[in-house]
Design a protein around this motif. Structure first.
Motif, PDB file in Angstrom:
ATOM      1  N   LEU A  79       0.821  -1.213   0.000  1.00 21.26           N
ATOM      2  CA  LEU A  79       0.000   0.000   0.000  1.00 21.26           C
ATOM      3  C   LEU A  79       0.853   1.260   0.000  1.00 21.26           C
ATOM      4  O   LEU A  79       0.378   2.342  -0.343  1.00 21.26           O
ATOM      5  N   THR A  80       2.096   1.129   0.413  1.00 23.71           N
ATOM      6  CA  THR A  80       2.941   2.301   0.610  1.00 23.71           C
ATOM      7  C   THR A  80       3.516   2.815  -0.705  1.00 23.71           C
ATOM      8  O   THR A  80       3.563   2.119  -1.717  1.00 23.71           O
ATOM      9  N   VAL A  81       3.949   4.068  -0.664  1.00 27.31           N
ATOM     10  CA  VAL A  81       4.685   4.676  -1.769  1.00 27.31           C
ATOM     11  C   VAL A  81       5.999   5.220  -1.204  1.00 27.31           C
ATOM     12  O   VAL A  81       6.082   5.481  -0.009  1.00 27.31           O
ATOM     13  N   PRO A  82       7.023   5.330  -2.073  1.00 25.62           N
ATOM     14  CA  PRO A  82       6.989   5.060  -3.486  1.00 25.62           C
ATOM     15  C   PRO A  82       7.093   3.572  -3.805  1.00 25.62           C
ATOM     16  O   PRO A  82       7.521   2.791  -2.954  1.00 25.62           O
ATOM     17  N   GLN A  83       6.677   3.229  -5.003  1.00 26.46           N
ATOM     18  CA  GLN A  83       6.984   1.928  -5.580  1.00 26.46           C
ATOM     19  C   GLN A  83       7.731   2.204  -6.878  1.00 26.46           C
ATOM     20  O   GLN A  83       7.282   3.005  -7.700  1.00 26.46           O
ATOM     21  N   ILE A  84       8.860   1.552  -7.059  1.00 24.29           N
ATOM     22  CA  ILE A  84       9.780   1.891  -8.143  1.00 24.29           C
ATOM     23  C   ILE A  84       9.983   0.690  -9.056  1.00 24.29           C
ATOM     24  O   ILE A  84      10.217  -0.425  -8.583  1.00 24.29           O
TER      25      ILE A  84
END
Length: 429
Positions: free
Chosen positions: A63-68
């Protein structure tokens, strides 16, 4: 003195994609890391692209950001990016330099909303941030002719006229408010750990940006917050609350026991619009729609209190996943923007409930463990166990945890237990 060599942007056949949201500190760190390596990237704001956000959640399970992503390779968040070995990083860079974007790469918007992630110095002159105020001053009509020592001077004004104009002109205070928000984001990004949990108070206190921020807080006395919209109040007061907690901890040191905390949250304050707002006034008076706090006998603002005009018309339960008291068990610190504050708060709530510090579900025991935040402010979530659990269920992201909660709710009475709350100061050292 040697000049720093400019970062040369690398040519990529493929794509680096960074899914982020405004005010996210770890997103800021990740972008800086890529920029310092000269790697261009596409940034997708998940708040503005909820459909894509859900696709990324489905792909990553996070659910968290960032996703890279490097092409179709999921690196993870900021911490994962920073921990890559040089060998692993070189392989990923070679991949996006030489391989075009594959068909199974993660989605990006079809529109032109996405932003190139390389900062370039603009060759055109930047407009001074106070230029519009100067134009307003010139057009105000207070500039005229004045007799000085029996001599007429054109295009002049008296000190009294200038002072009156400055006091009446709300743009001055509004501009300082905007600058403060920028300074808050800068301070947060430089001195708060990537997970938003710990603050390096010593290094922040020594940062000239902190001194600049302190100077701007004196201008809050000219800001009329009663004119702000609901979204503007939410973003402004959430950011200001978190910054004031940090400011208080730096100047007064973090409280160590219940009595010191009571004194801290009732005495640490800013003067806003000529009125004093303590931390408790901001949380309970403004953001909770003038509701009594857990240890309060009366509402923060009486019916005749002029500060009541600053209060939200209704309590916003989601603020509890944005406010940080300066202790370990609080939600991570982020910066919020007025435009996207509702979506940002929703994402913050989902992320908090997704972690074990916020919510745990034990199907075998028919127990739900919740943060003490839900106990302290139970009235904001409905006031009863049934309404509280319903609220939690509605704000859980689709996940095994949500399915487990649905299962035990369908099979009768559920016991709520409240998880231990760590009141230790969130100091990095």
């Amino acid at each position: 003195m040697e000049q720093e060599e400019p970062v040369i942007q690398q040519e990529l056949a493929g794509r680096i994609t960074l899914y982020s949201m405004a005010g996210c500190l770890h997103c800021h760190h990740a972008k800086d890391h890529l920029i310092n390596m000269g790697l261009p990237f596409i940034e997708v704001n998940v708040v503005k692209n909820p459909v894509i956000h859900q696709q990324i959640i489905d792909l990553t399970g996070r659910l968290t950001v960032p996703q890279i992503y490097f092409n179709n390779i999921h690196v993870g968040g900021n911490e994962d990016l920073q921990k890559l070995s040089q060998e692993e990083l070189d392989k990923l860079i070679d991949l996006v330099k030489n391989e075009p974007v594959p068909a199974d790469a993660p989605p990006i918007p079809e529109s032109e909303i996405v932003e190139e992630g390389i900062r370039k110095e603009e060759s055109v002159s930047k407009i001074d941030e106070y230029a519009d105020l100067i134009m307003d001053f010139k057009e105000s009509g207070i500039i005229g002719s004045n007799w000085i020592c029996l001599r007429l001077y054109q295009n002049t004004f008296t000190g009294k006229k200038l002072v009156n104009w400055l006091v009446d002109n709300k743009k001055i205070a509004s501009r300082h408010s905007e600058i403060m928000q920028d300074l808050i984001v800068k301070l947060f990004s430089e001195h708060i750990t990537s997970d938003g949990k710990l603050v390096d108070y010593k290094s922040m206190a020594a940062n000239p940006v902190f001194e600049e921020y302190c100077q701007h807080t004196t201008q809050l006395q000219h800001l009329d917050v009663s004119d702000l919209s609901r979204k503007e109040k939410l973003a402004f007061f959430i950011n200001l609350y978190n910054a004031l907690v940090i400011h208080g901890n730096i100047k007064k040191r973090p409280p160590k026991n219940a009595w010191q905390r009571h004194k801290f949250f009732n005495s640490i304050s800013y003067e806003i619009g000529g009125k004093v707002f303590s931390l408790n006034d901001i949380q309970n008076g403004v953001l909770r729609g003038n509701r009594k706090g857990p240890a309060q006998i009366m509402k923060p603002f009486s019916n005749r209190d002029p500060r009541l005009k600053a209060a939200l018309e209704e309590v916003e339960p989601l603020i509890h996943f944005a406010l940080n008291y300066g202790v370990i068990s609080c939600p991570p610190i982020k910066a919020y923007t007025a435009q996207d504050v509702d979506k940002q708060l929703k994402i913050s709530a989902e992320a908090f409930l997704d972690c074990d510090d916020g919510c745990q579900v034990d199907v075998s025991r028919k127990e739900v463990g919740l943060s003490q935040i839900f106990k302290r402010y139970k009235i904001d979530f409905g006031g009863t166990d049934e309404k509280l659990l319903k609220w939690v269920l509605e704000h859980l992201q689709e996940s095994p945890k949500k399915e487990a909660l649905e299962e035990i709710l369908d099979h009768g009475k559920v016991k709520i237990i409240y998880l231990p709350f760590d009141w230790s100061a969130n100091s990095k050292d």
